[in-house]
Design an enzyme around this catalytic site. Structure first.
Site, short mmCIF file in Angstrom:
data_model
loop_
_atom_site.label_atom_id
_atom_site.label_comp_id
_atom_site.label_asym_id
_atom_site.label_seq_id
_atom_site.Cartn_x
_atom_site.Cartn_y
_atom_site.Cartn_z
N GLY A 14 -13.82 -20.43 75.10
CA GLY A 14 -13.33 -19.08 74.78
C GLY A 14 -14.19 -17.92 75.24
O GLY A 14 -14.13 -16.84 74.65
N ASN A 16 -13.91 -16.21 78.10
CA ASN A 16 -13.03 -15.16 78.64
C ASN A 16 -12.33 -14.43 77.50
O ASN A 16 -12.19 -13.21 77.53
CB ASN A 16 -11.99 -15.77 79.60
CG ASN A 16 -12.56 -15.97 80.99
OD1 ASN A 16 -12.82 -15.02 81.70
ND2 ASN A 16 -12.78 -17.22 81.36
N MET A 92 -5.65 -25.57 78.40
CA MET A 92 -5.56 -26.76 79.24
C MET A 92 -4.28 -27.55 79.02
O MET A 92 -4.29 -28.78 78.98
CB MET A 92 -6.79 -27.66 78.99
CG MET A 92 -8.11 -26.95 79.20
SD MET A 92 -8.27 -26.27 80.86
CE MET A 92 -8.62 -27.77 81.75
N LYS A 93 -3.18 -26.84 78.86
CA LYS A 93 -1.91 -27.54 78.67
C LYS A 93 -0.87 -26.79 79.49
O LYS A 93 -0.86 -25.55 79.48
CB LYS A 93 -1.55 -27.56 77.19
CG LYS A 93 -0.37 -28.41 76.87
CD LYS A 93 -0.17 -28.59 75.38
CE LYS A 93 0.96 -29.57 75.09
NZ LYS A 93 2.13 -29.46 75.95
N ILE A 94 -0.02 -27.55 80.17
CA ILE A 94 0.98 -26.90 81.01
C ILE A 94 2.12 -26.38 80.14
O ILE A 94 2.63 -27.10 79.28
CB ILE A 94 1.47 -27.89 82.09
CG1 ILE A 94 0.31 -28.17 83.05
CG2 ILE A 94 2.69 -27.35 82.84
CD1 ILE A 94 0.57 -29.27 84.05
N LEU A 95 2.49 -25.13 80.36
CA LEU A 95 3.59 -24.53 79.58
C LEU A 95 4.91 -24.97 80.18
O LEU A 95 5.05 -25.06 81.41
CB LEU A 95 3.47 -23.00 79.63
CG LEU A 95 2.23 -22.42 78.94
CD1 LEU A 95 1.99 -20.99 79.39
CD2 LEU A 95 2.38 -22.50 77.41
N ASN A 109 -2.68 -15.67 83.74
CA ASN A 109 -3.67 -16.76 83.69
C ASN A 109 -4.89 -16.40 84.52
O ASN A 109 -4.79 -15.67 85.50
CB ASN A 109 -3.03 -18.04 84.26
CG ASN A 109 -3.98 -19.23 84.20
OD1 ASN A 109 -4.62 -19.48 83.18
ND2 ASN A 109 -4.09 -19.97 85.30
N HIS A 111 -7.87 -18.30 86.71
CA HIS A 111 -8.16 -19.61 87.32
C HIS A 111 -9.45 -19.50 88.14
O HIS A 111 -9.61 -18.55 88.91
CB HIS A 111 -6.98 -20.02 88.21
CG HIS A 111 -7.19 -21.35 88.85
ND1 HIS A 111 -6.99 -22.54 88.16
CD2 HIS A 111 -7.63 -21.70 90.08
CE1 HIS A 111 -7.27 -23.56 88.97
NE2 HIS A 111 -7.67 -23.07 90.13
C1 GRF Z 1 -12.50 -20.60 82.91
O1 GRF Z 1 -13.26 -20.96 84.03
C2 GRF Z 1 -11.08 -20.30 83.28
O2 GRF Z 1 -10.95 -19.72 84.54
C3 GRF Z 1 -10.47 -21.69 83.32
O3 GRF Z 1 -11.07 -22.36 82.24
C4 GRF Z 1 -12.34 -21.78 81.97
C5 GRF Z 1 -12.30 -21.34 80.54
O4 GRF Z 1 -13.54 -20.87 80.10
N1 GRF Z 1 -9.02 -21.63 83.29
P1 GRF Z 1 -13.64 -20.12 78.73
O5 GRF Z 1 -12.97 -21.01 77.69
O6 GRF Z 1 -12.95 -18.80 78.87
O7 GRF Z 1 -15.11 -19.96 78.46
#
Ligand code: GRF
Length: 220
Positions: A14, A16, A92-95, A109, A111
């Site tokens: 978490g 981000n 980490m789950k596809i919608l 999103n 990435h």
């Molecule tokens: C990030 O690198 C994001 O781009 C990817 O998963 C990671 C999540 O990191 N989708 P955090 O949970 O925000 O620390």
């Protein structure tokens, strides 16, 4: 303009999410984080969100008969909370397709690669193994095809010759936090709009690579 109601979907650390929560505390920031939803109850991000007094929900896929029912529950929660923008940050789950079409152009999103390079997992290792000279992150609208929706913003960082995947991941994460905050701010201030598959930034059509975050930072 009133703040847009944003929900963040996470599965883990978490960081981000926390970057977004922090900027949203500023009264002039055009978004407010209403809700954080995780599909993992042990996600550390849930503790962080709670420490900021944000409403959290954790849902276990195992308690639902299938993925559709699981996503239906999430969409019901989002609607109850009148969420306007959904940010998937390490979710980490596809919608499923119904969910995506219900919230068309509302799901953003982040990435950790310069898409279209390296959709999916292990992006840093793949970039190092390919001997790429740079990597970075992409903020994009979510469509039915994984990590392939229209690109809002890309930011790059160098890859150094002895980089480990952890070192590169730290360098990319640093730019991710800044990019996500910037992109969400522009979206919520309605400076970014999407019509069909084209994205406009302040009414100017963007290229397929979206806004260059590096360029944007040089201008500021
Ligand atoms: C990030 O690198 C994001 O781009 C990817 O998963 C990671 C999540 O990191 N989708 P955090 O949970 O925000 O620390």
């Amino acid at each position: 303009m009133s703040k847009k109601k944003v929900a963040i979907l996470i599965s883990g650390r978490g960081s981000n999410m926390e970057a977004l929560i922090k900027v949203c505390q500023d009264a002039s920031f055009p978004a407010s984080i209403e809700l954080v939803i995780s599909n993992k109850k042990e996600a550390y991000g849930l503790e962080i969100a709670q420490s900021y007094g944000i409403q959290i929900q954790s849902l276990n896929r195992k308690n639902f008969p299938n993925d559709n029912e699981f996503d239906n529950k999430i969409s019901a929660i989002l609607k109850e909370n009148r969420i306007e923008i959904i940010c998937t940050a390490g979710y980490m789950k596809i919608l499923n397709a119904d969910f995506i079409s219900m919230f068309r152009d509302k799901i953003v999103n982040i990435h950790p690669s310069l898409l279209p390079k390296y959709p999916g997992l292990n992006t840093h290792l793949r970039a190092i193994n390919a001997k790429d000279k740079k990597s970075g992150a992409t903020v994009h609208f979510v469509t039915e095809e994984l990590d392939s929706g229209p690109i809002i913003m890309q930011g790059s960082v160098p890859i150094f010759s002895n980089d480990s995947s952890e070192q590169l991941s730290r360098r990319v994460l640093e730019i991710e936090h800044k990019m996500l905050v910037t992109a969400i701010s522009l979206i919520c201030a309605e400076k970014i709009k999407k019509r069909k598959d084209t994205i406009y930034f302040e009414n100017k059509k963007l290229s397929k690579k979206g806004i260059s975050f590096n360029h944007l930072m040089e201008q500021r």
